[in-house]
Design a protein around this motif. Structure first.
Motif, PDB file in Angstrom:
ATOM      1  N   PRO A 117       0.802  -1.228   0.000  1.00 29.85           N
ATOM      2  CA  PRO A 117       0.000   0.000   0.000  1.00 29.85           C
ATOM      3  C   PRO A 117       0.836   1.279   0.000  1.00 29.85           C
ATOM      4  CG  PRO A 117      -0.104  -1.115   2.127  1.00 29.85           C
ATOM      5  CD  PRO A 117       0.646  -2.022   1.218  1.00 29.85           C
ATOM      6  N   MET A 118       0.505   2.187  -0.886  1.00 29.90           N
ATOM      7  CA  MET A 118       1.217   3.468  -0.994  1.00 29.90           C
ATOM      8  C   MET A 118       0.304   4.657  -0.737  1.00 29.90           C
ATOM      9  SD  MET A 118       4.404   2.943  -1.576  1.00 29.90           S
ATOM     10  CE  MET A 118       5.121   1.308  -1.471  1.00 29.90           C
ATOM     11  N   ARG A 119      -1.006   4.441  -0.716  1.00 25.99           N
ATOM     12  CA  ARG A 119      -1.912   5.578  -0.500  1.00 25.99           C
ATOM     13  C   ARG A 119      -1.605   6.279   0.820  1.00 25.99           C
ATOM     14  NH1 ARG A 119      -6.712   6.072  -2.851  1.00 25.99           N
ATOM     15  NH2 ARG A 119      -7.110   3.842  -2.955  1.00 25.99           N
ATOM     16  N   ARG A 120      -1.235   5.510   1.824  1.00 26.10           N
ATOM     17  CA  ARG A 120      -0.926   6.053   3.156  1.00 26.10           C
ATOM     18  C   ARG A 120       0.174   7.118   3.117  1.00 26.10           C
ATOM     19  NH1 ARG A 120       1.066   0.679   6.140  1.00 26.10           N
ATOM     20  NH2 ARG A 120      -0.975  -0.034   5.507  1.00 26.10           N
ATOM     21  N   VAL A 121       1.049   7.030   2.114  1.00 32.31           N
ATOM     22  CA  VAL A 121       2.103   8.044   2.009  1.00 32.31           C
ATOM     23  C   VAL A 121       1.718   9.088   0.949  1.00 32.31           C
ATOM     24  CG1 VAL A 121       3.574   6.653   0.500  1.00 32.31           C
ATOM     25  CG2 VAL A 121       4.616   8.297   1.898  1.00 32.31           C
ATOM     26  N   ILE A 122       1.034   8.647  -0.090  1.00 28.43           N
ATOM     27  CA  ILE A 122       0.666   9.578  -1.171  1.00 28.43           C
ATOM     28  C   ILE A 122      -0.347  10.610  -0.672  1.00 28.43           C
ATOM     29  CG2 ILE A 122      -0.513   9.728  -3.417  1.00 28.43           C
ATOM     30  CD1 ILE A 122       0.778   6.996  -4.109  1.00 28.43           C
ATOM     31  N   ALA A 123      -1.358  10.162   0.108  1.00 31.81           N
ATOM     32  CA  ALA A 123      -2.426  11.094   0.535  1.00 31.81           C
ATOM     33  C   ALA A 123      -1.873  12.280   1.336  1.00 31.81           C
ATOM     34  CB  ALA A 123      -3.502  10.328   1.301  1.00 31.81           C
TER      35      ALA A 123
END
Ligand code: S3P
Length: 420
Positions: A117-123
């Protein structure tokens, strides 16, 4: 590779340098003006990804990983996509660094990293003003980052993660105004310690960290041995009936020693001595054979032993009574689904273990008969079942053992050195 039962485990060893601190040293020293000197950097598959990416971005490195002079990178726009391999720390922390640099960059990874998961850093980075897009609605690599002017943000993490916290802090020191990150439980604080030592404007209040735009100053320091690598050898010495190991110059940061404290609470004979503590506590560990009792691990303890959790299943197999780990759903999002592959592999070697969505439980004591397992290309799973093989009745055969080079090059040579 086949690991056969060993009769005796003994020795005085050093483990490879800390992976988490090595990534941070490479990145953060490349962000400051002036020349830093870092001794004892980990030269492994993962840290070489960070090193090569920064080199591609105009990094100034001189020397080798035993003693590296690091000067400010030019942070030029990359001419090619930047390959993070298997390394979540490279992808997530570099996203935070690049969010504040001009230019457009693409980060991508291997099959395992492409599913993490990358959303946790992108958001949060987008909230700060970075323009980022990634596959599957901004949730998976590859990600494309167009960095530049950033504004501070106040971000609360729903799951404790040092990688996400660090990405936000590394963007925060490049942003206008104040950036705050709050975690539900404290994760490892290597980024905060280095920021403090490098003169950043940072304040830490338990689970809340605040930074402001800062010019980092060069630093000279030596990276201690990796406690997460040492953990496999400590477990071997404690669980073997004829074992004693001394591990010198190992990092003893409280955010990383949860596994040791847990083993001690299970009855393990482990001595810790902190000898030096700036910017990181460093010391010696002595581990001896011990009879263990089962234990319960809940979510508050998880971050301080996140990479060691599969080893708790091994300790649980030897302990009297039930050992249960819950609240550890994050384990499914590591280099492999570490709950599923731990459970499957233990069953293949004759150990009964119960799987939960967020953990596992195991009734002990049980004997490890032996058999064939798969590392699923995950370094920590390869090392866990190597140790299980040395403690088994008939030996354990493991596929894909080259994965150990991600964090512990020379792992099998170290085992040969200590096993008789
Ligand atoms: C790491 C943090 C942990 C850990 C990983 C390295 C780091 O991940 O599992 O091996 O260097 O910050 P999370 O904090 O994201 O759980």
């Amino acid at each position: 590779m086949r690991l056969l039962p060993s009769k005796k485990v003994a020795g005085e060893i050093a483990v490879p340098p800390d992976k988490s601190i090595s990534h941070r040293a490479l990145m953060m020293c490349s962000m400051c003006s002036g020349v830093s000197v870092v001794h004892n950097l980990l030269e492994s598959k993962d840290t070489l990804r960070t090193f090569r990416i920064i080199s591609e971005l105009g990094g100034g490195f001189n020397g080798d990983f035993d003693r590296l002079e690091i000067s400010q990178a030019s942070w030029k726009e990359s001419s090619e996509p930047l390959y993070c391999g298997n390394s979540g720390t490279t992808a997530r922390l570099m996203a935070g660094v690049l969010a504040g640099k001009r230019g457009t960059h693409i980060l991508f990874g291997d099959e395992s990293l492409s599913a993490r998961p990358m959303r946790r850093v992108i958001a949060p980075l987008k909230e700060m003003g970075a323009r980022i897009s990634a596959r599957q609605e901004d949730s998976l690599l590859p990600m494309c980052i167009a960095g530049g002017e950033l504004n501070g943000c106040d971000h609360s993490l729903s799951v404790a993660s040092a990688q996400v916290k660090s990405a936000i802090l590394l963007a925060g020191i490049q942003a206008e105004g104040v950036t705050t990150v709050t975690e539900p439980h404290c994760s490892r604080d290597h980024t905060e310690r280095l920021l403090q030592s490098m003169g950043a404007r940072i304040s830490v209040n338990e689970k809340r960290v605040e930074v402001e735009r800062s010019e980092l100053l060069p630093i000279r320091f030596s990276i201690p041995g990796d406690i997460s690598s040492a953990a496999f050898l400590i477990a071997l010495a404690v669980l073997h009936e004829n074992g004693k190991l001394t591990i010198r110059n190992v990092g003893l940061n409280g955010g990383r020693t949860g596994f040791l404290r847990l083993l001690i609470s299970m009855g393990a004979d482990i001595e810790l001595e902190v000898e030096e503590s700036s910017p990181e506590p460093v010391g010696t560990i002595v581990a001896r054979p011990s009879r263990l009792r089962g234990v319960k691990v809940g979510s508050a303890l998880i971050p301080s032993m996140i990479d060691e959790l599969p080893l708790i299943a091994l300790a649980g197999a030897f302990a009297e009574g039930t050992t249960t780990v819950r609240g550890a759903g994050e384990l499914r999002k590591k280099e492999s689904d570490r709950i599923s592959v731990t459970v499957q592999n233990f069953r293949r070697i004759g150990v009964e273990i119960h799987e939960y969505e967020d953990g596992f439980s195991i009734e002990g004591p049980q004997r490890i008969m032996g058999g064939k397992v798969d590392s699923y290309g995950d370094h920590r799973i390869a090392m866990l079942f190597s140790i299980a093989g040395l403690l088994s009745e008939k030996g354990v055969e493991i596929t894909n053992t080259e994965a150990v080079g991600v964090s512990f090059p020379g792992f099998f040579e170290t085992l040969e050195e200590v096993c008789r």
